[in-house]
Scaffold this active site. Structure first.
Site, PDB file in Angstrom:
ATOM      1  N   ASP A 246       7.111  -4.304  -4.020  1.00  0.00           N
ATOM      2  CA  ASP A 246       6.431  -3.029  -3.872  1.00  0.00           C
ATOM      3  C   ASP A 246       5.100  -3.131  -4.630  1.00  0.00           C
ATOM      4  OD1 ASP A 246       6.124  -0.180  -3.366  1.00  0.00           O
ATOM      5  OD2 ASP A 246       6.623   0.086  -5.481  1.00  0.00           O
TER       6      ASP A 246
ATOM      7  N   ASP B 270       2.667  -0.023  -6.074  1.00  0.00           N
ATOM      8  CA  ASP B 270       2.511   0.904  -7.203  1.00  0.00           C
ATOM      9  C   ASP B 270       3.777   0.947  -8.047  1.00  0.00           C
ATOM     10  OD1 ASP B 270      -0.060   2.840  -6.471  1.00  0.00           O
ATOM     11  OD2 ASP B 270       0.960   2.078  -4.695  1.00  0.00           O
TER      12      ASP B 270
ATOM     13  N   ASP C  72      10.563  -0.221  -7.652  1.00  0.00           N
ATOM     14  CA  ASP C  72      10.804   0.707  -8.756  1.00  0.00           C
ATOM     15  C   ASP C  72      11.317   2.070  -8.322  1.00  0.00           C
ATOM     16  OD1 ASP C  72       8.191   1.239  -7.630  1.00  0.00           O
ATOM     17  OD2 ASP C  72       7.818   2.555  -9.336  1.00  0.00           O
TER      18      ASP C  72
END
Length: 237
Positions: free
Chosen positions: A27, A29, A186
């Protein structure tokens, strides 16, 4: 007489175990890049136009992870509420400001570059699958000088649907050349997306979490990118 080639060695000097993955996907960000300061600046710029007080950066982090619209909705909710008209008014203001200031303060997380170098040295391809739109994803990665490191980059609008749908993760794997893959993220969109795509996942505890990292139910958790290589080397073949 010629001997056998020596096995690769880690930065600690010990021989590296083979990593049982062809592709490590990330991922963006909150996983690869700490974009919180620039996202907070964009949110604060937008809500200032309706005289809402600014948020500190750490207060913005739990708002991130499900796209700019949700991030703005959460910020407006936390600062006095909103209606559809306010949301429609502020979203383009936020997006335009963010596009003009993508990498003012955004930086790779500690240990990331060394971990990526080690993965590439071990013959692993790197890839990105993010829900961030391509208009922000591609320039951000370019501005940080990271584009050439990735075999494929999939944005939130690249294939017309975003995580947790498995389609973008499948596209990431296919465009990187195929093979066994693992995904690192996250948020629940990342971990559920990997699960839906039928691949294992790793959660990062330092990302934009909106709850305990254990609640994501990833296959493993790391607290720093220094732990990534040892974890992958010990992964079941």
């Amino acid at each position: 007489m010629f001997g056998l080639p020596l096995p690769p060695r880690s930065r600690h000097g010990a021989a590296m175990a083979k990593i049982p993955f062809d592709i490590v996907g990330f991922d963006l960000d909150g996983t690869l890049i700490d974009t919180s300061a620039d996202l907070a600046a964009a949110v604060n710029h937008a809500i200032a136009t309706i005289d809402r007080p600014p948020f500190p950066v750490d207060a913005i982090q739990p708002f991130v992870g499900k796209g700019a619209k949700v991030m703005l909705q959460r910020a407006l909710d936390a600062s006095g509420g909103y209606d559809d008209a306010i949301l429609a008014q502020l979203l383009p203001i936020l997006l335009d400001y963010y596009q003009a200031n993508l990498s003012a303060h955004s930086v790779p997380y500690p240990g990331l570059i060394a971990a990526m170098d080690a993965l590439v040295a071990a013959g692993v391809k790197l890839a990105i699958c993010t829900n961030k739109a391509e208009r922000f994803t591609i320039p951000l990665i370019e501005q940080l000088g990271l584009t050439s490191r990735f075999a494929s980059i999939i944005g939130g609008d690249t294939v017309g649907i975003a995580k947790p749908d498995p389609t973008p993760i499948h596209a990431m794997i296919e465009r990187a050349g195929g093979g066994r893959a693992i995904f690192i993220g996250d948020t629940i969109n990342d971990i559920a997306g990997a699960r839906n795509a039928g691949i294992p996942s790793i959660a990062v505890s330092f990302g934009f979490l909106d709850g305990p990292v254990e609640d994501l139910a990833a296959d493993a958790v790391i607290d720093h990118f220094d732990a990534l290589l040892p974890l992958l080397e010990s992964w079941p073949q």
